[in-house]
Design a protein around this motif. Sequence first.
Motif, mmCIF file in Angstrom:
data_model
loop_
_atom_site.group_PDB
_atom_site.id
_atom_site.type_symbol
_atom_site.label_atom_id
_atom_site.label_comp_id
_atom_site.label_asym_id
_atom_site.label_seq_id
_atom_site.Cartn_x
_atom_site.Cartn_y
_atom_site.Cartn_z
ATOM 1 N N CYS A 100 0.915 -1.247 -0.046
ATOM 2 C CA CYS A 100 -0.101 0.073 -0.053
ATOM 3 C C CYS A 100 0.861 1.250 0.082
ATOM 4 N N GLN A 101 0.415 2.207 -0.744
ATOM 5 C CA GLN A 101 1.150 3.428 -0.857
ATOM 6 C C GLN A 101 1.201 4.267 0.303
ATOM 7 N N SER A 102 -0.032 4.503 1.066
ATOM 8 C CA SER A 102 -0.096 5.072 2.408
ATOM 9 C C SER A 102 0.706 4.186 3.631
ATOM 10 N N CYS A 103 0.550 2.913 3.521
ATOM 11 C CA CYS A 103 1.341 2.209 4.517
ATOM 12 C C CYS A 103 2.899 2.165 4.356
ATOM 13 N N SER A 104 3.217 2.493 2.883
ATOM 14 C CA SER A 104 4.536 2.725 2.771
ATOM 15 C C SER A 104 5.223 4.142 3.229
ATOM 16 N N GLU A 240 -4.544 11.078 -1.701
ATOM 17 C CA GLU A 240 -4.388 10.657 -3.172
ATOM 18 C C GLU A 240 -2.936 11.354 -3.711
ATOM 19 N N TRP A 241 -2.301 12.391 -3.032
ATOM 20 C CA TRP A 241 -0.991 12.681 -3.588
ATOM 21 C C TRP A 241 0.119 11.799 -3.112
ATOM 22 N N VAL A 242 0.019 10.896 -2.168
ATOM 23 C CA VAL A 242 0.905 10.192 -1.877
ATOM 24 C C VAL A 242 1.540 9.014 -2.669
ATOM 25 N N ARG A 243 2.777 8.906 -3.169
ATOM 26 C CA ARG A 243 3.135 7.757 -4.064
ATOM 27 C C ARG A 243 4.389 7.187 -3.338
ATOM 28 N N HIS A 244 4.668 5.730 -3.756
ATOM 29 C CA HIS A 244 5.952 5.251 -3.054
ATOM 30 C C HIS A 244 7.098 6.174 -3.302
ATOM 31 N N HIS A 245 7.943 6.249 -2.447
ATOM 32 C CA HIS A 245 8.866 7.341 -2.666
ATOM 33 C C HIS A 245 9.823 7.244 -3.759
ATOM 34 N N ASP A 246 9.949 6.333 -4.529
ATOM 35 C CA ASP A 246 10.428 6.100 -5.653
ATOM 36 C C ASP A 246 9.567 6.352 -7.045
ATOM 37 N N ARG A 247 8.414 6.948 -6.713
ATOM 38 C CA ARG A 247 7.543 6.875 -7.976
ATOM 39 C C ARG A 247 7.032 8.385 -8.070
ATOM 40 N N TYR A 248 7.564 9.523 -7.375
ATOM 41 C CA TYR A 248 6.948 10.746 -7.383
ATOM 42 C C TYR A 248 6.985 11.102 -8.796
ATOM 43 N N GLN A 249 8.489 11.271 -9.583
ATOM 44 C CA GLN A 249 8.613 11.612 -10.734
ATOM 45 C C GLN A 249 7.746 10.779 -11.842
#
Length: 284
Positions: A100-104, A240-249
């Motif tokens: 999960c993105q938020s759990c991440s 909704e804005w949260v991504r896995h930290h390697d996926r923001y770009q």
Amino acid sequence: MNETTVPQTDSAKVNAGDHRIVSREDWIAERKALLRREKELTRLRDQLAAERRALPWVRVEKEYVFNTNKGPRRLIDLFDGRHQLIVQHFMFAPGWEQGCQSCSYMADHTDGMTTHLAQRDVTFIAISRAPLADIERFRRRMGWKFNWVSSHGSQFNYDFGVSFPPEDVARGTLQYNYGDWPYAYEEWPGISVFLKSDAGEVFHTYSCYTRGVEIMMGTYNLLDITPKGRDEREVENKMEWVRHHDRYQTEPAQTAASAGTVGELLDTAKSACCHADLTSEART
């Protein structure tokens, strides 16, 4: 984490004319008034922490067994020689491509804390239903070091109120966060705390769910002291804005057309793997 990420907000522009501008003296007066309120909150937080510690305990009678890198381990073994254990119930079910993105987002704050927790007789561990091989694959991708084990084949997640069998989901309502929960999906987040006595008994002392898990989200605490705050849109899925930290770009911000409802979001959980931070009525 990448420090050159693209902002994930709809309000990138800031206009000073939209806010009150006062003299330094007037600002100090208002800041002191707010400080009194902050001190009230601090004292209330201390009081709540004491009441939390005063809760009765429940003896854990079942012999839960987890799959770990060191082989099968019982719950008591996860304490790693300490008396207290904090568990992040990480949303990652069998068949999901990623956690999960938020759990991440929660887990991104963990590695820096584990050494300090250990000095206060606390072990931290994440537990998910996904098979251990899937957990390890995702952990390597995210670069995390904290302990993370699999409860696959165990009733642990179900017994502690974060995973739900198909028959519960089919009813359209769950018993989650100590009450009826209208968002019927197989996985929801949580944090649980356990204590091991010197006699070798294990007790469940505390669990929190929904917005209670924000206790792990240190980024939110810092955002809350900034002028723009969390800067989240008034939609069901406020994260909704949260991504896995390697996926923001690599993954664009969701738009109003694509953000969807909680139901639409969680229908895609097996691939998108993100949970919804809910509206004010459901978030309490």
